[in-house]
Enzyme design. Structure first.
Site: not given
Ligand code: SDX
Length: 426
Positions: A265, A306, A363
């Protein structure tokens, strides 16, 4: 609203009729709340096909790579809004007018300091403690200082807690960094905007107050916007679950920080930079892509994939563009950016990644910008937590503003049936 029905046919039982609810946009949901009357539960580990709540805050279309905050596309907010305006939008549902914006900014500015005694909490940590460990502890401790805003059933208390958290997270994040550096903690300044103030508290010292680069402040503000909220992700769901027990807002946000820390995460941004360090050069990319594809190897390509996006994460696109702008503006030629771009190109052309719709996520590029701004890798997830606080507290407020029940899932039990202790026990 429920204008459609689903019918569940279970062998040996009468069919069960379940309402189908339709949202504004996005998939319909099958309302299974009445299923308990049949003595059965749904079974959905990881909530792969479960809608945990109704919400009006953020909408994601994973197939199209769409992210809307109160209906506004993330690309437009990143380009034409700022973080505090986005905070107002997420919290209140509409963009502020000039007067509302000014009042909101002023309220935040006047809550940025933390209780002076909070500093002593840091001294209990080793200087090399991971900043997220400190954030979890210190944010949870805020409830020990703000007894005047802990009644979760009082809308005014909810409002004050939200303002306090949004205002104090940058101060606490910067204090965490200063503590790790052994430098004096810097007080916030009301003459700076939100992102400038954060960079001031991070990088200035009492010995030298340098002006904050507008380029870096703008990039920081954009990174905050891109991380502000993302529907019912793991950490937001954690905050909702903690809030459903009636826990105070500071404890709920501390729970969200803990959930965000995981490398699957929010911890992925730090893991991406560590992965790029480990890959080292373009020559090694194929070896690491092979590791990511090997089911016997736990290694995954950090910053890729994802649960919802099966297309480009729109935030990754904006992040990559911001990355190019910041590095160009600073005249930085970061080999890790070249490596990341080559890794993206190779992975995106590999059948394993294409078949599974694995794209770079938020990210993948954020760490490269944060590094260019001067933020150490260990602080990357702290920045994510700082920015996501508004999303967490918006969902917390939304849940508490209407009827809700404590979150308490059931299970499929596959352990021993009842059995007795051996008779010969005394
Ligand atoms: C964030 O939920 C959110 O909205 C989160 C977030 C937010 O803003 O709150 O967007 C922020 O957390 C972004 C994600 C950051 N994490 C990473 O970059 C870590 C690497 N990514 C993976 O761990 C993974 O992609 C997840 C955790 C992000 C998603 O996992 P899922 O939805 O459970 O998907 P999965 O593991 O079932 O993957 C499907 C397949 C699997 O292979 P098969 O079993 O089908 O053969 O794809 C594979 C996975 O093994 N896969 C990967 C991979 N991601 C998925 N294989 C290699 N490298 C990867 N990165």
């Amino acid at each position: 609203m429920a204008d459609k029905k689903a019918q569940l046919i279970i062998e040996g039982s009468a069919p069960v009729e379940l309402p189908v609810l339709t949202g504004t946009v996005g998939p319909d949901v099958i309302d299974v709340r009445s299923l308990t009357a049949t003595g059965r539960f749904t079974f959905d580990p990881g909530f792969m096909s479960t809608a945990s709540c109704e919400s009006k805050i953020t909408y994601i279309d994973g197939d199209k790579g769409v992210l809307l905050h109160r209906g506004y596309p993330i690309e437009q907010l990143a380009e034409h809004s700022d973080y505090l305006e986005t905070c107002y939008l997420l919290l209140n549902g509409e963009l502020p007018n000039q007067e509302e914006k000014a009042r909101f900014v002023s309220t935040i500015k006047n809550h940025t300091m933390v209780h002076e005694q909070l500093k002593s909490f840091f001294n209990g940590f080793r200087r090399d403690a991971h900043p997220m460990a400190i954030m979890c502890g210190v944010v949870g401790a805020l409830s020990a200082f703000y007894h005047d805003s802990l009644d979760i059933n009082n809308p005014r208390h909810r409002e004050v807690s939200a303002m306090r958290l949004i205002a104090k997270m940058p101060t606490i994040a910067a204090m965490t960094y200063k503590y790790s550096m052994g430098q004096p903690m810097m007080y916030p300044r009301n003459d700076l905007n939100y992102a400038e103030n954060f960079l001031h508290m991070m990088f200035n010292t009492p010995a030298e107050i340098k002006p904050i680069s507008p380029v870096l402040a703008k990039a920081m503000d954009k990174i905050f916007i891109l991380h502000a909220d993302h529907e019912q992700n793991a950490s937001t769901s954690t905050v909702r679950l903690a809030g459903s027990s009636g826990a105070n807002p500071f404890a709920c946000i501390a729970a969200g920080i803990a959930a965000l820390w995981g490398p699957a995460h929010g911890g992925a941004n730090e893991a991406v930079l560590n992965m790029l360090d480990e890959i080292g050069s373009v020559e090694n990319i194929d070896k690491f892509v092979a590791k990511a594809k090997d089911k016997n190897d736990p290694f995954k390509l950090m910053g890729f994939g994802h649960r919802v996006y099966k297309n480009f994460d729109p935030r990754a696109k904006v992040m990559k563009q911001t990355c190019d702008e910041v590095l160009a503006e600073l005249g930085i030629n970061d080999p890790q950016l070249e490596l990341a771009m080559k890794l993206e190109e190779i992975a995106r052309n590999d059948p394993y990644f294409k078949e599974r719709n694995l794209y770079p996520n938020v990210d993948f590029y954020s760490g490269i910008i944060l590094k260019a701004i001067g933020i150490p890798t260990s602080m990357f997830t702290v920045i994510f937590a700082l920015a996501r606080t508004v999303g967490w507290i918006s969902h917390w407020k939304e849940m508490l503003s209407g009827p809700y029940k404590i979150g308490r899932p059931r299970q499929l039990y596959t352990g021993h049936p009842q059995r007795d202790l051996p008779a010969d026990r005394d």
